[in-house]
Structure formats: structure tokens, C-alpha cells
Design an enzyme around this catalytic site. Structure first.
Site, PDB file in Angstrom:
ATOM      1  N   ASN A 199     -24.231   1.523 -17.910  1.00 15.14           N
ATOM      2  CA  ASN A 199     -24.268   1.065 -17.060  1.00 15.14           C
ATOM      3  C   ASN A 199     -23.334  -0.051 -15.993  1.00 15.14           C
ATOM      4  OD1 ASN A 199     -26.959   2.057 -17.769  1.00 15.14           O
ATOM      5  ND2 ASN A 199     -27.994   0.255 -18.425  1.00 15.14           N
ATOM      6  N   GLY A 200     -24.041  -0.236 -14.591  1.00 14.86           N
ATOM      7  CA  GLY A 200     -22.417  -0.957 -14.543  1.00 14.86           C
ATOM      8  C   GLY A 200     -21.678  -0.079 -13.360  1.00 14.86           C
ATOM      9  N   LYS A 236     -35.328  -1.304 -10.576  1.00 19.52           N
ATOM     10  CA  LYS A 236     -36.444  -2.033 -10.440  1.00 19.52           C
ATOM     11  C   LYS A 236     -34.841  -3.304 -10.714  1.00 19.52           C
ATOM     12  CE  LYS A 236     -39.721  -4.778 -11.248  1.00 19.52           C
ATOM     13  NZ  LYS A 236     -40.351  -4.750 -10.448  1.00 19.52           N
ATOM     14  N   TRP A 289     -28.094   6.376 -12.206  1.00 14.89           N
ATOM     15  CA  TRP A 289     -28.335   5.539 -11.101  1.00 14.89           C
ATOM     16  C   TRP A 289     -27.475   5.779 -10.662  1.00 14.89           C
ATOM     17  CZ3 TRP A 289     -27.598   2.206  -7.238  1.00 14.89           C
ATOM     18  CH2 TRP A 289     -28.578   2.333  -6.193  1.00 14.89           C
ATOM     19  N   CYS A 346     -29.943   1.923 -14.145  1.00 15.53           N
ATOM     20  CA  CYS A 346     -29.737   3.056 -15.366  1.00 15.53           C
ATOM     21  C   CYS A 346     -30.496   2.804 -15.959  1.00 15.53           C
ATOM     22  CB  CYS A 346     -28.413   2.871 -15.658  1.00 15.53           C
ATOM     23  SG  CYS A 346     -27.811   3.777 -13.930  1.00 15.53           S
ATOM     24  N   LYS A 404     -42.511  -3.835   1.227  1.00 18.25           N
ATOM     25  CA  LYS A 404     -43.970  -2.832   0.722  1.00 18.25           C
ATOM     26  C   LYS A 404     -43.730  -1.697   1.384  1.00 18.25           C
ATOM     27  CE  LYS A 404     -43.244  -5.366  -2.639  1.00 18.25           C
ATOM     28  NZ  LYS A 404     -42.456  -5.714  -1.979  1.00 18.25           N
ATOM     29  N   HIS A 436     -38.537 -11.321  22.168  1.00 21.81           N
ATOM     30  CA  HIS A 436     -37.475 -11.256  22.633  1.00 21.81           C
ATOM     31  C   HIS A 436     -36.545  -9.858  21.960  1.00 21.81           C
ATOM     32  CE1 HIS A 436     -37.379 -15.452  23.562  1.00 21.81           C
ATOM     33  NE2 HIS A 436     -38.181 -15.519  22.582  1.00 21.81           N
TER      34      HIS A 436
END
Length: 614
Positions: free
Chosen positions: A101-102, A609, A75, A2, A491, A510
Site C-alpha cells: 500500500n502507498g 475510505k 486501488w 488498498c 454526499k 454571484h
């Protein structure tokens, strides 16, 4: 996760807010919105699912005037991505608008109680509960906005960074934070608000990083006021931001990720500047000088981190144990904080985070502090929460990292961990002087060797095109190269959405060996080191099962070249420094595979991010 932007002053707010949201796109989001109060006192909220560009298109025929506004990229946590769940959220009367946010952990209980009082809701979010609760308290108790916010935050459990405006107070923004970052920019007769400094630096370099429990009152024509939920006035420290606008722009590269991969030689030079003295064969870290006793007396080191930072921690573990002879554990911060860990006085906890705001790592730091451990932070973002919460530490100084998939921050973290191991080993007398000097000298040459690897970009781009068909990848390495294999796999899956796994090469037998066939590309880090012959045997086992091998080898190696399908030659370096070299071709390969597949490499789906929620 966010992004928050706010503005109050003499300029038109909307262009500043939109540009700010674009600066914060790297944080990850699925919807965007803006709230504005115009000169007539009207409060307008515009929001939509999708990108900031979709919001701009939606606002094209709307009234976007006004010199006060707040904006947000969301988000999704509670409720699917949609215009209905996007921020800002109106109060029931439409007098208030709020962004957040949160996560509000007790939102369901609060929502139920408000519904019993007759309050209705239009979204599925925890955020709407906040704005409805603030309005309910204002009306019920006949309070002003600030006081109502303070009372509501007494009742809230969870993490938040919020900004709220009231059309009846068209000259004020109230902002508050707890465990989620929020920065106030101070200009001439104007204020800016951001989740970080990137939306602000174009207009002012004077900022205040709000601390947990802080509430900022941004009022037109007045100085910044900061209080807590008990209305005690605080004295915030104004800091000067040293980030330039050019650092957060692409500089001619098609993507931030590619720009940041190519910045690594310069970034590692900056990371070492003032710390590595090649002429004197010496590494100096101010934290080791200032806190020598606490660091040298540590009987055990625990590294806490998440994701890419955790991989850097695995490399740091080997460096510190080799050079300092101190036992090191590497923990996922998200597990450490919940499993009642044995940690206390005499332990050194190293917390690694690019953003300095990673919620799980920050919580792990607080837990370790409460138990008496000494905390060392390794972060990139200056002034972020983790550096402010630790006893000491080191910044990696690689500049803003905008691409969601971390590249230069990883090599910066590994470099700082290497310097820390060298400095501690020197002070403890556990590293032979000849070995110490050899590593220091070679470390100083790493930027040039990185530059040499980057010249392989075009070849790696061509190679990557042949592997876009793959649905699975296996990455193998041993010793210092095993964490590099983990990072290479991460990545690839982050930005290309190809499933990839990293393994110690010896563990292939294994389980993973069952997966190998002619459709399975296997990336093997097989440079000349103590386990070269063993890794060579692993490659032969893969080829015997028709696996396709992409091998990273030392320059001049013609043994593996005869059996591998593809070979990428790397300049020679010390085994302990190989991660700084070997990780670059894996970053480039992930990037080019993702580009060939048409993926959004800077903003991969579902990722953010700065992960500020659990």
C-alpha cells in the site's frame, strides 16, 4: 486505499485471507489477489481485476492450501486496473511475492537502474520495483530476506506498508510500514496482518500497531520480532482492541451507509459519554485539563483536514470563534503542507481525520510540529497514526465507519469540536454562563432530536425518487448551515455521481443563479435563525426562475411551505447545533437517490475510505 491481509499459523490461510479482504472492501479497490505457500513449499499467486468475489471465483479450481499467505485489494495508482497490475507481485525468479500500500515516489529511477542490470518487469506498478529490488539485493549480496528488505528500504522514497514472503523461508512473513497503516494481530502460535484491525478482530483482540520505520518479523513458532531498517530491535506495545465483530457487520441493513446514518443518535451519545454532565451543566475534556496552559495560551487556531472533515472544521471554526474569541483558520491539509505556511510556536493546530491515516493531514501535522505548533488531533480510529503523532486530542468514539461516504464520523467530529469550544470558552471566561449552560443542555438532547429526524426516512425515500433524473443539484445555507450545504452536496456527488455544489446562499447571486431553471433542484437549509428572512428572499429568487426548491425548515414553519416544492421539517434546536440535525436528511436523501439509481453506495467508484496517498 488498498487493503493488506496476512496470516501465518496452524490454520488454512486462504479462508482467513478472503474473509479479511471482504472486511477491507470499504477502503476502495479495483483488483484483488492472494499469495500462498503450501506444505510442499510451492508459492502460488492468484489475482484478478474486479471484486473479492471475482478472486474467489478465479480460485475455485486452484490449489489454495497452505497455512501461510498474504492478500491484497488494490486501488490503482501506477498502471490501470488489471490482473497484470494487481498484487501480489512475483519477483523474477518467482521465489518472492510482495503486496504494498502507498506510493514509491522514486520507483521510475529504481526501475531504470534495475533494467540496466538486466531485471525484467511484467507490470506498470511501482510495487513490482520493490520485489524485484529485494530479490536483486538478496542475490547480489547473498543476503537473507530481512536484511535485503532493510537495505532496500534505505533506498526507497515514499509511503509504504508491505508484506513479503519467500518460498525458501516458508515459515516467515516480513512486514514494514512508513506513512501507511499496518497492524499485527497476535494469537496463540499464529499471527495476523491487516491494514487495520477489522480483518483481525474475529481471531484475536491483541494487536501491535506498527510505527513508521518498523519492520515486523512474523515467524512460525517464535514471538513477534520488530526491528528498524538499521536492525535495532524494538519493544512494540501490545494493545487490546475494543471493536466487536458486530460493529463491522451490517446488522440487517441493506448497506453500511444506512446503518451508520441510523447509528448516529447512539454514536453521539457515546461521543458525549463521560464528557457532558447535564446535571452539573458542564463539559469535561481530559485534553483541556491536561494541557490547559498550551490550549488557553494559543493566539491562533489552524484546523487542517480533508473532505468531510474539512466541512466539520468549518463548523468548528464558528463554534470556537463564537465561544472562545480566538481567530480560527480552516485549511485543506493538502494545500497547507505545500504552501510554506506561517505557523509556529503559540499556534494550536487541530488535525481532523476519521481514519487517522489521511496522508495529507498527517503530513500537515508533521510540518506544524517541526515549526513548534501545539497539535490537537480529532480522530475516530483508535491507535491510528495521527493520534500517535499529536500532542493531545480527542477520539470521537462513534465506532467503525465502513461506508466510504462519511456520515456518523462527521456528526461525531462536529460534536467533539462543540465540546472543545465549550470547554475552552468556559476556561477562558469568554462564554456567558447562561449561554454555556443552554448549549450544554441542548447538546445533551441532540440524540433524541436525531432520532426524531430519522423517522422521516420513508418520506425522504419517496421524495428522492422524484429527483433521480437530475444532473445537477445546488445546496444553499448560511452561517452554521453553509458547511452543511457543502457536506450535503459532497454526499450526493460521492455516491450518486450527480454533480452538486454547495454555496453560501447569499453568494448564489454571484454566479450560480445563472444555472437555475426548472430542471435544477435546489436544496435550501432555511431553519429559523438570525438569517431566516434573508434565506427566505433567496428562495423567492430561485422560485422566480422556476427552480425546484427542497427546503429544510423548522417544525411548524408554514411560510416557506407555501413557496417551496418540498419541505422537510426539523425539530427546533440552537442555531450553533443545527448542523447535527440538518445533516441527517441530506445524508438520507443522497443515500436514497443513489439506491434509486442503482449505485454501489458503500463502495462508490474511484473513492477510498482511508486516503493514504496524496
Amino acid at each position: 486505499m488498498c487493503g493488506i491481509v496476512g496470516y501465518i499459523g496452524k490454520r488454512e490461510a486462504y479462508p482467513i485471507l478472503i474473509k479479511g479482504l471482504k472486511r477491507l472492501e470499504y477502503r476502495g479497490y479495483d483488483s484483488a489477489g492472494v499469495a500462498l505457500i503450501n506444505e510442499k513449499g510451492d508459492l502460488s499467486v492468484y489475482k484478478t481485476k474486479g471484486k473479492v468475489s471475482d478472486l474467489e471465483a478465479y480460485c475455485a479450481d486452484k490449489d489454495i492450501t497452505g497455512s501461510l499467505g498474504i492478500a491484497h485489494t488494490r486501488w490503482a495508482t501506477h498502471g490501470e486496473p488489471s490482473s497484470r497490475n494487481a498484487h501480489p507481485h512475483f519477483s523474477e525468479s518467482k521465489n518472492l511475492a510482495l503486496i504494498h500500500n502507498g506510493i514509491i515516489e522514486n520507483y521510475a529511477d529504481l526501475k531504470s537502474k534495475l533494467k540496466d542490470k538486466g531485471v525484467s518487469f511484467v507490470s506498470d506498478t511501482d510495487t513490482e520495483v520493490l520485489v524485484q529490488f529485494v530479490e536483486y539485493v538478496m542475490v547480489r549480496k547473498n543476503l537473507d530476506l530481512l536484511t535485503a528488505v532493510q537495505l532496500v528500504l534505505h533506498e526507497v522514497i515514499g509511503a509504504y506498508a508491505i508484506a513479503i514472503i519467500d518460498k525458501r523461508q516458508p515459515d516467515t512473513i516480513i512486514a514494514a510500514r512508513k506513512q501507511s497503516p499496518l497492524v499485527v494481530g497476535i494469537g496463540e502460535d499464529e499471527f495476523f496482518l491487516g491494514s487495520d484491525a477489522s480483518p483481525i478482530i474475529e481471531y484475536t483482540d491483541q494487536v501491535v500497531y506498527l510505527e513508521d520505520g518498523n519492520i515486523a518479523v512474523l515467524k512460525r513458532g517464535e514471538d513477534l520480532k520488530v526491528v528498524n531498517i538499521y536492525n535495532n530491535e524494538l519493544s512494540p506495545e501490545i494493545k487490546t482492541v475494543d471493536i466487536s465483530l458486530g460493529q463491522i457487520e451490517k446488522g440487517g441493513y441493506p448497506h453500511f451507509m444506512l446503518k451508520e446514518i441510523f447509528e448516529q443518535p447512539e454514536c453521539i451519545t457515546n461521543c458525549m459519554r463521560g464528557r457532558v454532565n447535564v446535571e452539573a451543566n458542564h463539559v469535561t475534556l481530559s485534553a483541556v485539563i491536561d494541557y490547559k496552559k498550551q490550549l488557553l495560551n494559543a493566539k491562533r487556531i489552524i484546523i487542517v483536514a480533508c473532505g468531510t472533515s474539512w466541512h466539520a472544521g468549518l463548523i468548528g471554526k464558528q463554534m470556537i470563534e463564537n465561544l472562545c474569541r480566538i481567530p480560527v483558520e480552516v485549511e485543506y491539509a493538502s494545500e497547507f503542507r505545500y504552501r510554506n505556511p506561517v505557523v509556529g510556536k503559540g499556534d494550536l493546530v487541530i488535525a481532523i481525520s476519521q481514519s487517522g491515516e489521511t496522508a495529507d493531514t498527517l503530513a500537515a501535522v508533521e510540518l506544524a510540529k517541526q515549526n513548534g505548533a501545539f497539535i490537537y488531533g480529532i480522530c475516530n480510529a483508535i491507535g491510528s497514526s495521527i493520534p500517535r503523532s499529536t500532542n493531545t486530542g480527542s477520539y470521537i468514539h462513534v465506532g467503525p465507519e465502513i461506508g466510504v461516504a462519511s456520515t456518523k464520523a462527521f456528526t461525531g467530529q462536529v460534536t467533539v469540536l462543540t465540546m472543545l469550544a465549550l470547554a475552552l470558552g468556559k476556561e477562558k471566561g469568554t462564554v456567558p454562563e447562561t449561554e454555556y449552560q443552554e448549549i450544554v443542555k441542548e447538546l445533551s438532547q441532540i440524540p433524541d432530536k436525531m432520532q426524531e429526524v430519522l423517522k422521516l426516512n420513508d418520506r425522504i425515500a419517496d421524495l428522492s425518487r422524484t429527483f433521480t433524473y437530475a444532473r445537477n443539484f445546488l445546496y444553499l445555507g448560511r452561517g452554521f448551515s453553509y458547511p452543511v450545504a457543502l457536506e450535503g452536496a459532497l454526499k450526493l456527488k460521492e455516491i450518486s455521481y450527480i454533480h452538486a455544489e454547495g454555496y453560501p446562499a447569499a453568494e448564489m447571486k454571484h454566479g450560480p443563479i445563472a444555472l437555475i431553471d426548472s430542471d435544477m433542484p435546489v436544496v435550501v437549509i432555511a431553519t429559523h435563525n438570525n438569517m431566516y428572512e434573508k434565506v427566505l428572499s433567496n428562495i423567492q429568487e430561485i422560485k422566480a426562475r422556476k427552480g425546484r426548491v427542497i427546503a429544510l425548515v423548522s417544525k411548524g414553519d408554514d411560510t416557506i411551505a407555501k413557496i417551496a416544492d418540498e419541505v422537510i421539517e426539523l425539530p427546533d434546536t440552537l442555531e450553533c447545533l443545527e448542523p447535527l440535525i440538518a445533516t441527517i436528511p441530506l445524508q438520507l436523501m443522497a443515500y436514497h437517490v443513489a439506491v434509486c439509481k442503482g449505485k454501489n453506495v458503500d463502495q462508490p467508484r474511484n473513492l477510498a475510505k482511508s486516503v493514504t496517498v496524496e
